[in-house]
Write an enzyme that holds these catalytic residues in place. Structure first.
Site, PDB file in Angstrom:
ATOM      1  N   GLU A  37     -12.478  43.759  39.312  1.00 43.40           N
ATOM      2  CA  GLU A  37     -13.927  43.956  39.327  1.00 43.40           C
ATOM      3  C   GLU A  37     -14.422  43.366  40.650  1.00 43.40           C
ATOM      4  OE1 GLU A  37     -16.068  42.236  36.047  1.00 43.40           O
ATOM      5  OE2 GLU A  37     -17.994  42.821  36.916  1.00 43.40           O
ATOM      6  N   ARG A 261      -1.158  35.610  31.643  1.00 45.06           N
ATOM      7  CA  ARG A 261      -1.815  35.368  32.925  1.00 45.06           C
ATOM      8  C   ARG A 261      -1.217  34.141  33.595  1.00 45.06           C
ATOM      9  NH1 ARG A 261      -7.016  36.245  32.446  1.00 45.06           N
ATOM     10  NH2 ARG A 261      -7.739  35.077  34.201  1.00 45.06           N
ATOM     11  N   LYS A 271     -13.291  33.408  38.379  1.00 44.04           N
ATOM     12  CA  LYS A 271     -14.133  33.776  39.522  1.00 44.04           C
ATOM     13  C   LYS A 271     -15.507  33.121  39.435  1.00 44.04           C
ATOM     14  CE  LYS A 271     -12.950  38.239  39.291  1.00 44.04           C
ATOM     15  NZ  LYS A 271     -12.851  39.682  39.540  1.00 44.04           N
TER      16      LYS A 271
END
Ligand code: ATP
Ligand code: MG
Length: 566
Positions: A37, A261, A271
């Site tokens: 994104e 992850r 983020k």
């Protein structure tokens, strides 16, 4: 070398899935995608996903698309789109196609209409809070919305008017009509579209309804014919819904696979938190060398090879774990050791005068550029009567028999030069040493004594009159604790910042370091990297100018991870 180690190890579970599909003819070639994104800069966790998606495709002769998952206009920006592309290329990967979820808005809208016509979607006028409350809990079923049974015609009309901009943000949503009692909460009439009157960085004001992740992602994969949609573990509960939309629409069957992850200790990776560090000036920017961002690692002096080797080394897991930061540094040292030229620089200089060395004389001594690579050859380093050495390399009185550095009366080797013996010191009013007086043995030129006499210590030095000044930024961990995210209620991860993560010193460097611009041409990314003997790996910072040289310490030479894991 890496290829061999990949071939030698067992297949990971994703490789097994891919090989099975190739063998049984489910597909003839594979297509993966990396779907960031564009709402921030990429971090080392993304590097793992990039290496995996691009790496798998490469291994099996397939391709990888870069797809910007740009369905949330409020937080997204072209600045991020650009940085993401730069970072992926720097890591050494090239995508087959670059796509944007926003390219598919029209198609996604049509498919949503199709689901409405099939009685599988409806417009809901409830507020988000009402919707949330109506979903029920894991242990209790939800309740149907009072708008759930609208007619197809009414739904189509309302959805078209949502698109046309007739309604305010939050006043309506489009929901899939599945089952409000479904054991998987994801199936309790998930929201497909919301109204958002916001300018999008690519589509401008064309749209005021935006698809949600669950509705956009799988369909985007399907449009591109992605064979393996690889994502992180937290999306496993979304997978049935991913499959449901594709099945109801009867479109190309992409499949989703999840892996654990990447988490690394002493760092944060969300983020949102990284953005906060930047916005609130805890760091100098996204590429602050202490940031776990790819551009931060780049500026710090990490090489793409070392990051790829790290990602390869940690492999893919199906369970969450935390990787030791030391492993990243291990991969870094392993690479830099073979490619970085050696230089001498003194970071905390103290003056040395060799009293029996002729005044005004300079001689050139031969130094090896890289013991790991003969082709890198040698260079000449000037030596003269006055030098700088590292303050920590001298003590007036040797504290023990194990102290091999310089002390009064103790002979040591000056790297590539001579044996010297300290005789006396000068001090300032505060008792701080300002100058060390030595004598040297002219017969030891080059660093060996013809009579076979040995010294245990070798220290680095720089000729005072030839030295080049440099600002050196010594970085330490950005966070002082292993798990900066673990905070009690009412506290924030910011309290775990390491107050001493940056120290700036004025160094004296051997004169060849003034040629850093020539050295930078040898590096693909134009960043000159060196090993300063005994001090660590350093790179030239982008703020360097012709008359102000700035180095970043990439890492020290000390390897805690390799030692602990022998
Ligand atoms: P963050 O939670 O840090 O904001 P994100 O997952 O929202 O990250 P995206 O831009 O959506 O960021 O991620 C792009 C891809 O990178 C996704 O496929 C995501 O699963 C993957 N990814 C993100 N963080 C990690 C990580 N720590 N380890 C491995 N893959 C990751
Ligand atoms: Mg995300």
């Amino acid at each position: 070398m890496q290829e061999n180690s990949t071939a030698a190890r067992q297949l990971n579970f994703l490789e097994e899935i891919i090989e099975q599909g190739l063998n049984d003819g489910t597909y003839t070639s594979i297509l993966t995608r990396f779907p960031p994104e564009p709402n921030g800069y990429l971090h080392i966790g993304h590097a793992k996903s990039i290496c995996l998606n691009f790496g798998l495709a490469k291994k099996y002769g397939g391709k990888t698309n870069l797809r910007f998952d740009d369905t949330n206009p409020v937080k997204e920006d072209t600045e991020y789109v650009d940085s993401i592309q730069e970072d992926i290329r720097w890591l050494g990967f090239e995508w087959a196609g670059v796509h944007y979820a926003s390219d598919y808005f029209e198609q996604l809208y049509e498919w949503a209409c199709e689901l409405i016509k099939k009685g599988l979607a409806y417009v809901d006028d409830q507020t988000l809070d009402e919707i949330r409350a109506g979903r029920g809990t894991v242990t209790s079923p939800g309740t149907n919305s009072p708008y759930r049974d609208r007619s197809v015609e009414e739904n189509l009309d309302l959805f078209a008017r949502m698109r046309a901009g007739e309604f305010e943000d939050g006043s309506k949503v489009l929901r899939a009509k599945i089952d409000m009692a479904h054991p998987n909460m994801m199936f309790r009439d998930p929201i497909m579209y919301r109204i958002l009157h916001a300018e999008h960085h690519r589509t401008g004001n064309k749209w005021c309804i935006y698809p949600m992740y669950d509705y956009a992602h799988g369909q985007s994969d399907s449009i591109e014919h992605i064979t393996h949609s690889i994502c992180t573990l937290e999306f496993d509960i979304h997978r049935p819904l991913y499959d449901w939309f594709i099945a109801q629409l009867g479109i190309w069957p992409s499949h989703q696979y999840e892996f654990a992850r990447l988490n690394i200790n002493y760092t944060v990776m969300s983020k949102r938190k990284l953005l906060q560090l930047v916005k609130e000036h805890y760091v100098s920017g996204w590429d602050d060398p202490r940031m776990p961002t790819i551009c931060g690692f780049r500026r710090r002096g990490y090489t793409p090879e070392s990051i790829r080797a790290f990602c390869d080394r940690i492999g893919v897991a199906k369970r969450d774990n935390i990787i030791d930061y030391g492993l990243l540094e291990f991969s870094l040292r392993e690479h830099l050791n073979t490619v970085a030229q050696r230089r001498m620089a003194v970071l905390d200089p103290v003056k040395v005068v060799i009293d029996n060395y002729p005044e005004g004389q300079t001689e050139m001594l031969t130094a090896v550029n890289n013991p790991e690579c003969e082709a890198d050859g040698v260079r000449q380093v000037p030596f003269s009567r006055e030098l700088y050495i590292e303050r920590e390399d001298f003590m007036e009185i040797a504290p023990s028999k194990k102290y091999f550095r310089m002390a009064i009366g103790q002979e040591v080797r000056l790297r590539y030069a001579y044996f010297v013996t300290a005789q006396s010191v000068e001090k300032d009013a505060d008792g701080r040493i300002t100058c060390i007086h030595c004598t040297y043995d002219p017969a030891t030129r080059g660093g060996d004594a013809p009579d076979g006499r040995k010294v245990k210590g070798t220290i680095h030095w720089v000729s005072a009159q030839h030295a080049v000044d440099a600002e050196v930024r010594l970085f330490d961990r950005l966070f002082a604790v292993e798990a900066p995210d673990d905070v009690e209620e009412g506290h924030t991860f910011l309290e775990n910042l390491n107050p001493d993560s940056l120290k700036v010193v004025s160094a004296k460097c051997e004169p060849s370091l003034a040629d850093w611009q020539a050295e930078s041409e040898h590096w693909k990314d134009g960043i000159a990297r060196y090993q300063f003997e005994r001090m660590g790996y350093f790179c030239v910072d982008r703020e360097s100018t012709a008359d102000h040289l700035v180095f970043n310490r990439t890492c020290t030479l000390k390897d805690s991870w390799a030692k602990a894991n022998k």
